[in-house]
Design an enzyme around this catalytic site. Structure first.
Site, PDB file in Angstrom:
ATOM      1  N   TYR A 144       0.846  -1.187   0.000  1.00 35.44           N
ATOM      2  CA  TYR A 144       0.000   0.000   0.000  1.00 35.44           C
ATOM      3  C   TYR A 144       0.883   1.239   0.000  1.00 35.44           C
ATOM      4  O   TYR A 144       1.822   1.347   0.790  1.00 35.44           O
ATOM      5  CB  TYR A 144      -0.888   0.010   1.249  1.00 35.44           C
ATOM      6  CG  TYR A 144      -1.828   1.196   1.339  1.00 35.44           C
ATOM      7  CD1 TYR A 144      -2.855   1.359   0.408  1.00 35.44           C
ATOM      8  CD2 TYR A 144      -1.699   2.143   2.346  1.00 35.44           C
ATOM      9  CE1 TYR A 144      -3.725   2.444   0.487  1.00 35.44           C
ATOM     10  CE2 TYR A 144      -2.564   3.231   2.434  1.00 35.44           C
ATOM     11  CZ  TYR A 144      -3.580   3.374   1.498  1.00 35.44           C
ATOM     12  OH  TYR A 144      -4.435   4.450   1.588  1.00 35.44           O
ATOM     13  N   ASP A 239       9.208   2.959   0.144  1.00 34.91           N
ATOM     14  CA  ASP A 239       8.122   3.579   0.890  1.00 34.91           C
ATOM     15  C   ASP A 239       8.313   3.193   2.355  1.00 34.91           C
ATOM     16  O   ASP A 239       7.936   2.101   2.780  1.00 34.91           O
ATOM     17  CB  ASP A 239       6.779   3.085   0.341  1.00 34.91           C
ATOM     18  CG  ASP A 239       5.599   3.624   1.144  1.00 34.91           C
ATOM     19  OD1 ASP A 239       5.829   4.261   2.192  1.00 34.91           O
ATOM     20  OD2 ASP A 239       4.454   3.394   0.719  1.00 34.91           O
ATOM     21  N   LYS A 267       3.527   8.859   9.071  1.00 35.22           N
ATOM     22  CA  LYS A 267       3.334   8.233  10.381  1.00 35.22           C
ATOM     23  C   LYS A 267       4.310   8.749  11.452  1.00 35.22           C
ATOM     24  O   LYS A 267       4.131   9.871  11.914  1.00 35.22           O
ATOM     25  CB  LYS A 267       3.334   6.719  10.221  1.00 35.22           C
ATOM     26  CG  LYS A 267       2.213   6.316   9.244  1.00 35.22           C
ATOM     27  CD  LYS A 267       1.828   4.879   9.179  1.00 35.22           C
ATOM     28  CE  LYS A 267       0.537   4.691   8.415  1.00 35.22           C
ATOM     29  NZ  LYS A 267       0.619   4.092   7.109  1.00 35.22           N
TER      30      LYS A 267
HETATM   31  C1  PLP Z   1      -0.026   4.460   5.772  1.00 35.72           C
HETATM   32  C2  PLP Z   1       0.797   4.221   4.566  1.00 35.72           C
HETATM   33  C3  PLP Z   1       0.744   5.080   3.457  1.00 35.72           C
HETATM   34  C4  PLP Z   1      -0.255   6.181   3.362  1.00 35.72           C
HETATM   35  O1  PLP Z   1      -0.085   7.161   4.329  1.00 35.72           O
HETATM   36  P1  PLP Z   1      -1.314   8.124   4.685  1.00 35.72           P
HETATM   37  O2  PLP Z   1      -0.739   9.087   5.657  1.00 35.72           O
HETATM   38  O3  PLP Z   1      -2.383   7.232   5.262  1.00 35.72           O
HETATM   39  O4  PLP Z   1      -1.769   8.766   3.438  1.00 35.72           O
HETATM   40  C5  PLP Z   1       1.628   4.868   2.432  1.00 35.72           C
HETATM   41  N1  PLP Z   1       2.514   3.872   2.462  1.00 35.72           N
HETATM   42  C6  PLP Z   1       2.589   3.017   3.503  1.00 35.72           C
HETATM   43  C7  PLP Z   1       3.607   1.929   3.499  1.00 35.72           C
HETATM   44  C8  PLP Z   1       1.714   3.152   4.579  1.00 35.72           C
HETATM   45  O5  PLP Z   1       1.764   2.282   5.579  1.00 35.72           O
END
Ligand code: PLP
Length: 428
Positions: A144, A239, A267
């Site tokens: 994701y 990511d 995060k």
């Molecule tokens: C949570 C997450 C996102 C998206 O971040 P948001 O602040 O919810 O838009 C993207 N990549 C990873 C790996 C994530 O865990």
């Protein structure tokens, strides 16, 4: 009924907010039942609107690595708020957090702050395309990267195939530029490069996956991606929205000694306020406006409250790296306890763990990619989730999510959790 007030609040919310929530996974769709409304939180505990105390294993999906309402972070935000909450002009604190982040993470010279992980990944892809002059990207099924169009793509029936959008509203034109491979399958990535010579701008990956449960990269997999990118003139994007400042000061790059070209954050970097960021070496970042032609902007980007929270959080982690060891030890302790409890109950399970991320899959085989994660028994997970909730333990309401430990958890909390797992596992 225990959740009287939560249920009432949910009814009211559904009238004015689609599904009653501002982010779908909060809605308990995959486990059934109504979501719990939280009133406040402190340390390792959530207090819901019906007055129950829950031990929290979500930590707001990652950010609250030191526990809720951590004093240095709260103090920093309160102090800043009194001096104005947004200016749309440069502030010194933006440079301070940028300097600190760059000093903690390997191989980055410059960083740009945005408001979410979604924005960070979306912008990283634009930058990779602008830098390379190429259009296609490779992503992995089950990873994701936020909800921007290019990433809402899932594999078709063939293992290596053009993606088809998995949300209405994503155009087929966008989908065709996102190529898919299975996590941990280097041969598929090789095949994609061979089939699309000179067309692939970047590979984007969660270097340790956290959005299909916790899945570790196989030995040599990330290194293999690094080599394929180098051979083919593509950029490697890590990511690290989930893993950055969580698994180590320098994230997976430091932990596994693989250097990405662009890294994205979210995060933890915001300390619980809305922050995302993307970073790279100067040669790449100089393509970004206003230095270069790749456009990216944000009215509230670098917001003083968000920067104050993020700076306080990163400062804590930077000055006290023992936190990462403490978290790792606690997670290992939890792993052993849960493993023993589940083994004694005879239920079939697999546990994946790295640092402070851990996930329990009710699957027989090793969970190494989306397919093996999806092979888990969701009915068992639902019972497990609701059983733990009844015992006052809050894990993510989805079988596809990792647990995120926070350092406010005590060994007593972990023992209570293990006891709850032992009790619940007898009912599975
Ligand atoms: C949570 C997450 C996102 C998206 O971040 P948001 O602040 O919810 O838009 C993207 N990549 C990873 C790996 C994530 O865990």
């Amino acid at each position: 009924m225990i959740y009287k007030r939560s249920s009432e609040l949910f009814v009211a919310a559904q009238k004015v907010i689609p599904g009653g929530v501002n982010s779908p996974v909060r809605a308990f769709k995959s486990v059934g039942g109504d979501p719990i409304f939280v009133k406040e939180a402190k340390g390792a505990y959530l207090y819901d609107e019906d007055g129950r105390k829950l031990i929290d294993y979500i930590a707001s999906w990652g950010p609250m690595i030191l526990g809720h309402a951590h004093k240095p972070v709260v103090d920093a935000v309160v102090q800043k708020a009194q001096k104005g909450t947004s200016f749309g002009m440069p502030t010194e604190i933006e440079t301070k957090i940028a300097e600190l982040a760059i000093s903690m993470v390997p191989g980055i010279d410059k960083i740009r702050f945005v408001n979410s992980g979604t924005e960070a990944c979306m912008s990283a892809i634009r930058l990779a395309r602008g830098f390379s002059g190429r259009e296609k990207i490779i992503k992995f099924a089950g990873c994701y990267h936020g909800h921007s169009d290019s990433f809402l793509i899932q594999a078709g029936s063939g293992a290596v195939t053009f993606g088809s959008p998995n949300s209405p509203g994503v155009t087929t034109g966008t989908a065709k530029d996102t190529l898919l491979a299975d996590y941990n399958n280097i041969d598929q990535v090789k095949a994609l490069f061979a089939a699309n010579p000179g067309e692939i701008a970047a590979i984007i990956i969660e270097p340790v996956a956290g959005n299909m449960g916790c899945i570790l990269p196989a030995e040599g997999f990330l290194q293999g991606l690094r080599e394929l990118c180098d051979e083919n003139g593509a950029l490697l994007i890590f990511d690290e929205v989930m893993t950055g400042f969580r698994l180590a000061k320098g994230g997976v790059q430091e932990l596994m000694d693989v250097q990405a070209d662009i890294v994205t954050f979210g995060k933890v970097i915001g300390g619980g306020l809305p922050v995302g960021a993307f970073a790279a070496r100067a040669e790449i970042m100089s393509h970004l406006a206003p230095e270069g032609p790749v456009y990216q902007a944000g009215t509230l980007s670098g917001n003083p409250l968000a920067m104050a929270a993020g700076l306080a959080m990163l400062t804590e982690l930077n000055e006290n790296p023992a936190v990462f060891t403490s978290l790792k030890d606690k997670t290992e302790y939890l792993h052993k306890g849960i493993e023993q409890a589940l083994t004694e109950s005879g239920v079939i399970f697999t546990i994946n763990r790295l640092g402070s991320m851990i996930s329990v899959h009710f699957a027989k085989d090793a969970v190494v990619d989306f397919k093996t994660a999806a092979a888990g028994d969701n009915d068992t997970f639902k019972k497990f989730f609701h059983g733990l909730l009844a015992e006052g333990i809050y894990i993510a309401p989805s079988a596809y999510e990792s647990w995120f430990l926070n350092d406010a958890l005590s060994y007593q909390d972990l023992d209570d959790t293990i006891a709850a797992v032992a009790k619940v596992s007898k009912t599975l």
